[in-house]
Design an enzyme around this catalytic site. Structure first.
Site, short mmCIF file in Angstrom:
data_model
loop_
_atom_site.label_atom_id
_atom_site.label_comp_id
_atom_site.label_asym_id
_atom_site.label_seq_id
_atom_site.Cartn_x
_atom_site.Cartn_y
_atom_site.Cartn_z
N ARG A 156 -18.42 -2.71 8.84
CA ARG A 156 -17.17 -2.59 9.57
C ARG A 156 -16.91 -1.15 9.99
O ARG A 156 -17.23 -0.22 9.24
CB ARG A 156 -16.01 -3.06 8.69
CG ARG A 156 -15.57 -4.46 9.01
CD ARG A 156 -14.60 -5.05 8.03
NE ARG A 156 -13.76 -4.12 7.29
CZ ARG A 156 -13.05 -4.47 6.22
NH1 ARG A 156 -13.09 -5.70 5.78
NH2 ARG A 156 -12.32 -3.60 5.59
N ARG A 205 0.82 -1.20 0.00
CA ARG A 205 0.00 0.00 0.00
C ARG A 205 0.86 1.26 0.00
O ARG A 205 0.33 2.36 -0.02
CB ARG A 205 -0.89 0.02 1.24
CG ARG A 205 -2.32 -0.44 1.00
CD ARG A 205 -3.02 -0.38 2.33
NE ARG A 205 -4.44 -0.29 2.25
CZ ARG A 205 -5.27 -1.33 2.42
NH1 ARG A 205 -4.78 -2.53 2.58
NH2 ARG A 205 -6.57 -1.14 2.42
P1 AMP Z 1 -8.36 -3.75 3.97
O1 AMP Z 1 -9.16 -4.86 4.55
O2 AMP Z 1 -7.32 -4.24 2.98
O3 AMP Z 1 -9.18 -2.64 3.42
O4 AMP Z 1 -7.49 -3.13 5.19
C1 AMP Z 1 -8.11 -2.56 6.31
C2 AMP Z 1 -7.12 -1.67 7.05
O5 AMP Z 1 -5.99 -2.45 7.48
C3 AMP Z 1 -6.52 -0.54 6.23
O6 AMP Z 1 -7.36 0.60 6.19
C4 AMP Z 1 -5.23 -0.27 7.00
O7 AMP Z 1 -5.48 0.44 8.21
C5 AMP Z 1 -4.80 -1.68 7.39
N1 AMP Z 1 -3.94 -2.28 6.35
C6 AMP Z 1 -4.21 -3.37 5.57
N2 AMP Z 1 -3.20 -3.62 4.73
C7 AMP Z 1 -2.24 -2.68 4.97
C8 AMP Z 1 -0.97 -2.38 4.41
N3 AMP Z 1 -0.46 -3.11 3.40
N4 AMP Z 1 -0.28 -1.33 4.94
C9 AMP Z 1 -0.77 -0.60 5.94
N5 AMP Z 1 -1.97 -0.79 6.49
C10 AMP Z 1 -2.71 -1.83 6.02
#
Ligand code: AMP
Length: 213
Positions: free
Chosen positions: A160, A88
């Protein structure tokens, strides 16, 4: 086959990643799911990650990179994987690149699921998640068979915390600032493929399957 899914939060990359994992028999690796599992188990990693996630901020690179590299070193990743939500940031992509290079490996495809911002907020408010098994749905596009109930484990579905409109706005800002530069990063490597994420789920998947072959 090693695949990275790129796209704004709510672009549908998680749904597509799961479909890719099933068709191509590779594990689906979501850093968000790993963090949520840790939050549920109450681990130190989970407690720390939650403070960032609840605000729509990224979890710091040091933490995220470590859990990802540990995960892709597991035996089930020997034939490849589909990464959903990682990298990310440019530093995350660089660390992954270096780790792969050391093994003589590389990313085969980076699929950017493109969806304009104006669609995103609307989509996210319709998203429902199962906190027990991690399945995700959308009230319009990917509805559960029974309203508000997980098809897989029967648990109650919820909106969520990080899909709430005020958090989504923050996540979009973070996406544009920190994640979007990865499009150019992977374009330069010659592995970037773009699909129209505003199409129906099955049509987006058909476009991806055509790319992956
Ligand atoms: P997601 O389910 O992929 O939308 O991730 C939910 C949250 O987890 C994001 O908004 C971030 O706070 C954290 N997160 C997930 N993947 C990453 C990553 N590669 N780097 C940093 N934070 C992450």
């Amino acid at each position: 086959m090693k695949i990275i899914m790129l796209g704004a939060p709510g672009a549908g990359k998680g749904t597509q990643a799961k479909m890719i994992a099933e068709k191509y028999h590779v594990p689906h690796i979501s850093t968000g799911d790993i963090f949520r599992a840790n939050i549920k188990e109450g681990t130190a990693l989970g407690v720390e990650a939650k403070t960032y996630m609840d605000q729509g901020l990224l979890v710091p690179d040091e933490l995220t990179v470590k859990i990802l590299l540990d995960r892709v070193a597991k035996p089930d990743c020997a034939e490849g994987y589909v990464l959903d939500g990682f990298p990310r940031t440019i530093p995350q992509a660089q660390v992954l690149d270096e780790a792969l290079e050391k093994l003589g490996e590389h990313i085969d495809f980076c699929i950017d699921v493109e969806v304009p911002d104006e669609h995103i907020v609307k989509r996210m408010s319709g998203r429902r998640a199962c906190l027990k098994c991690g399945a995700t749905y959308h009230v319009e596009h990917v509805p559960p068979k029974k309203e508000d109930q997980c098809d897989i484990c029967g648990s109650q579905l919820v909106l969520r915390e990080d899909d709430r409109p005020e958090t989504v706005e923050n996540r979009l800002k973070v996406y544009h600032e920190q994640t979007q530069p990865l499009i150019e990063f992977y374009q330069k490597k010659g592995v970037l493929k773009t699909v129209d994420g505003t199409a129906e789920v099955q049509d987006v998947f058909a476009a991806i399957a055509k790319i992956l072959g």
